[in-house]
Design an enzyme around this catalytic site. Structure first.
Site, mmCIF file in Angstrom:
data_model
loop_
_atom_site.group_PDB
_atom_site.id
_atom_site.type_symbol
_atom_site.label_atom_id
_atom_site.label_comp_id
_atom_site.label_asym_id
_atom_site.label_seq_id
_atom_site.Cartn_x
_atom_site.Cartn_y
_atom_site.Cartn_z
ATOM 1 N N ASP A 186 0.825 -1.205 0.000
ATOM 2 C CA ASP A 186 0.000 0.000 0.000
ATOM 3 C C ASP A 186 0.861 1.257 0.000
ATOM 4 O OD1 ASP A 186 -2.287 -1.576 0.155
ATOM 5 O OD2 ASP A 186 -2.344 -1.502 2.346
ATOM 6 N N TYR B 111 6.419 -10.096 6.721
ATOM 7 C CA TYR B 111 6.479 -8.663 6.973
ATOM 8 C C TYR B 111 7.058 -8.410 8.359
ATOM 9 C CZ TYR B 111 3.392 -7.559 3.004
ATOM 10 O OH TYR B 111 2.846 -7.402 1.754
#
Length: 252
Positions: free
Chosen positions: A52, A110
């Site tokens: 994003d 992540y």
């Protein structure tokens, strides 16, 4: 025609995200421009994990097809000449034609970085989440254990998710402290839209004392509502690693 794979590092602070959009700068559009300049072809790239706006990557995996034959070092140096300073191709490798950066992936990892100090960081303001209230990582770690394994993570996705299935399998989730930094390390087969940031925000609610440890379990069972969970800002999130089956060998 050959298929090549790239390992790409970027600071996502100044970009609308991975995916190209009209009138705004994206990681995808910058890469396609640079690759097209080097190859004198119109290049289309595919990534392993669409990040994003404001999210960073230490090793995004990207593939593309080209007719140009040149050395791996020539590709790396040539493409980097046409990229801005906050995007860098770390390595290039040939790969089997059956490979797809997104659909061949078996897991994504992540890391989320929180600067946990009463005084915010000026230097790292776009690369961490500056959070002033003390975080109890022991409580956060206990809460994180409820999320391990395969579950329906509907409550941890944000509106705009295009995924048909909301079941995901979290293989690894650790919360550690290094001085003023709290790091949340998570690996799963895949993630829903903003799932990592919603999980981080929820764990922070536990860590600061706003919610009990068992609140995470309540969230997980609440498929239809959010129970007032919060979304962590994009600035602290990094795509660290994407894993593939062993028969796809990359020459890094």
């Amino acid at each position: 025609m050959q298929k090549l794979v790239l390992g790409v590092e970027y600071d996502g602070s100044m970009y609308c995200g991975w995916q190209k959009q009209k009138c705004v700068s994206s990681i995808q559009s910058c890469l396609e421009y640079a690759l097209s300049k080097v190859s004198s072809e119109s290049i289309l790239v595919f990534c392993g994990g669409r990040t994003d706006s404001g999210v960073h990557a230490l090793e995004q995996i990207v593939h593309f097809e080209t007719q140009l034959k040149c050395s791996r070092s020539a590709w790396t140096l040539g493409v980097n000449c046409h990229l801005p300073n906050d995007i860098c191709v770390r390595w290039v490798s040939e790969v089997d034609n059956s490979f797809h950066a997104r659909f061949s992936a078996i897991s994504r990892r992540y890391c989320y970085f929180i600067y946990n100090n009463r005084i915010r960081s000026a230097v790292f303001c776009k690369r961490v989440w500056s959070y002033s209230r003390f975080l109890d990582v022991n409580k956060m770690s206990k809460a994180a254990q409820y999320l391990l394994g395969e579950n329906d993570f509907s409550v941890f996705r944000s509106s705009g998710s295009q995924s048909c299935s909301t079941n995901r399998n979290i293989y690894h989730l650790r919360v550690i402290r290094q001085g003023h930094y709290v790091v949340i390390d998570i690996r799963a087969n895949a993630f829903l839209y903003r799932m990592v940031r919603n999980i981080v925000g929820s764990l922070v609610e536990v860590g600061c004392g706003n919610k009990p440890v068992t609140w995470i379990l309540e969230l997980l069972k609440n498929y239809r509502g959010s129970l007032n969970r919060i979304t962590a800002p994009a600035s602290g999130l990094y795509l660290v690693e994407i894993k593939y089956p062993r028969y796809y060998l990359f020459q890094k």
